[in-house]
Design an enzyme around this catalytic site. Structure first.
Site, mmCIF file in Angstrom:
data_model
loop_
_atom_site.group_PDB
_atom_site.id
_atom_site.type_symbol
_atom_site.label_atom_id
_atom_site.label_comp_id
_atom_site.label_asym_id
_atom_site.label_seq_id
_atom_site.Cartn_x
_atom_site.Cartn_y
_atom_site.Cartn_z
ATOM 1 N N GLY A 1 0.947 -1.138 -0.011
ATOM 2 C CA GLY A 1 -0.262 -0.108 -0.066
ATOM 3 C C GLY A 1 0.876 1.079 0.083
ATOM 4 N N ARG B 1 1.052 11.414 11.279
ATOM 5 C CA ARG B 1 1.939 10.445 11.650
ATOM 6 C C ARG B 1 3.289 10.779 12.300
ATOM 7 N NH1 ARG B 1 4.910 8.541 8.122
ATOM 8 N NH2 ARG B 1 4.964 6.112 9.043
ATOM 9 N N CYS C 1 -3.537 23.714 18.070
ATOM 10 C CA CYS C 1 -3.277 23.951 19.454
ATOM 11 C C CYS C 1 -2.962 22.571 20.141
ATOM 12 C CB CYS C 1 -4.669 24.429 20.202
ATOM 13 S SG CYS C 1 -4.307 25.170 21.494
#
Length: 467
Positions: A320, A362, A393
């Protein structure tokens, strides 16, 4: 562009010092080719992908935006298909899936792996041949299983005894049969982040070979009239750069394959070795090409089957990230730049962009490393250590932890981050009520919208608190 990594910095002479492999880039305006899609080039500091200069793309489509290089994606898909010509190559849709991508995969002769009812719906909408779809997941709902059986999904990868029972009941009720593979855990410790290592014993996926659960699962599937036993499925993790883990896993899975033949009298026709093939996010990553992977993995299986005296099953893999990861870069606009002092007197620039952890989680989730470059102009300024951060934030809202960028980076500049095709848009969120960016396809100097940018109307559509 070589990527710096977060480390301690010694600077007795006032210059930054890091690990022995950390170097300032010789040319901050150049690209390191293997980090980018195949059509990416830089001229006079302007990054062009698929024949489209990114400043032009941003003027038309705004920022941030994911830029999908169609030619690169399809070339990588075909490279896996051709290198693994004797295998079934299932694209792992969880990395990134939409109807356009599903159609490309169908046209180029790949199979498709999905792991939710939503991903299955995308495949259905794209007209993807259901016989070439595999359905993963450790907790598929009854509705998802029913739909998969009704659509004629080619194989369902079962992950628990409860799922075997549910699937058997569904096939009986519908008067259908369905192909089944059994997800097994081979007890392999993949050299990757703990959250993406999936073949060790203490995690949620699969039936343990060592405990005997995997063999028991085979028995139950074989005994169920509506379930057609296809074989065993193993996946050791993600972002893996060598075949050592696959070798250990294949040895253990094939031993179980032989045990099934001997004790139950069943020759399972297939075996899936999973995916998880790594890509280059920084200059420190050195992935194998599909041909090398195919050669090494085929030798492993041939050797083990000879040693066990068994016929080789039909093999399949599930790339993938290795297909879509390098095919996408994300382009951002710089909003603010500030310089902060590090321990010992060194300094780092914080370059804030108009996206962040809502479009690439990630770095925060896996401590992932990325690279970056200025995409809108050339610069003669001395490279300085920079951290590309988002607008959310959270102190952990970091896109690129450490990179050398020109010292004159300023508001309005465009920053591009390569390798963002896998698990970025697919894991994007509306944190802080951010609007998810579009995916803009590029090819032969033209752009086309793959997924449009979300709007405020999209954001408020599910908010029913005010009539």
């Amino acid at each position: 562009m070589p990527t710096a990594h977060p480390s301690g910095w010694a600077h007795a002479d006032g210059a930054l010092r890091g690990p022995h492999w950390l170097r300032e880039p010789a040319d901050p305006n150049a690209l390191v080719d293997h980090l980018w899609s195949q059509t990416a080039v830089k001229a006079d500091g302007v990054l062009t992908v698929g024949g489209v200069p990114l400043p032009e793309l941003v003027r038309e489509h705004g920022s941030p935006a994911y830029v999908l290089d169609e030619a690169d994606f399809r070339a990588r898909a075909v490279a896996f298909r051709d290198a693994f010509a004797d295998y079934d190559v299932f694209y792992a849709g969880k990395a990134f899936l939409c109807t356009t991508v599903a159609r490309w995969l169908a046209e180029d002769g790949l199979s498709l792996d999905v792991c939710s009812g939503g991903e299955l719906t995308v495949a259905e909408r794209a007209g993807f041949p259901m016989a070439k779809v595999g359905f993963h997941g450790n907790n598929k709902t009854l509705g998802e299983l029913e739909r998969a059986v009704e659509l004629g999904v080619g194989r369902i990868i079962v992950d628990s005894f409860h799922e075997i029972e549910r699937l058997a009941a569904i096939t009986t009720e519908l008067g259908r049969t369905t192909g089944v593979m059994i997800r097994v855990t081979a007890g392999v410790e993949a050299h990757t982040h703990e959250y993406i290592a999936t073949a060790h014993e203490d995690q949620k996926f699969g039936f343990s070979i060592a405990s005997g659960d995997a063999l028991e699962a085979v028995r139950r599937v074989h005994a169920a009239p509506g379930l057609r036993l296809l074989g065993l499925h193993s996946h050791i993790g993600s972002q893996i750069f060598d075949t050592a883990g696959f070798e250990v896993a294949a040895r253990r899975v094939l031993a179980l394959h032989a045990q099934v033949s001997e004790e139950i009298g069943v020759e399972m026709p297939e075996m899936d070795l999973g995916g998880g093939f790594g890509i280059a996010y920084t200059t420190q990553d050195d992935p194998s090409d599909p041909s090398q992977l195919a050669t090494e993995m085929t030798k492993i299986v041939e050797h083990e089957c000879r040693a066990l005296g068994i016929a080789e099953p039909r093999l399949s893999i599930e790339p993938g990230r290795a297909i879509v990861g390098p095919s996408v870069c994300t382009v951002y606009e710089v909003g603010t730049v500030k310089e902060v002092a590090l321990d010992g007197g060194a300094r780092r620039s914080y370059v804030s962009v108009d996206g962040g952890m809502s479009d690439n989680i990630r770095t925060a989730l896996y401590d992932a490393d990325y690279s970056a470059t200025i995409a809108s102009r050339a610069s003669d300024a001395t490279p300085t250590l920079a951290r590309v951060v988002g607008k959310h934030c959270e102190a952990g809202d970091i896109v690129v932890k450490d990179e050398f960028l020109p010292g004159d980076v300023a508001p309005g500049d465009l920053v591009a981050v390569p390798g963002t095709g896998a698990y970025c848009r697919s894991m994007a969120s509306n944190y802080n009520h951010a609007l998810r960016p579009p995916v803009i396809g590029v090819r032969d100097g033209k752009t086309f919208t793959v997924l449009r940018r979300e709007t405020v109307a999209d954001l408020l559509a599910t908010d029913v608190g005010v009539s």
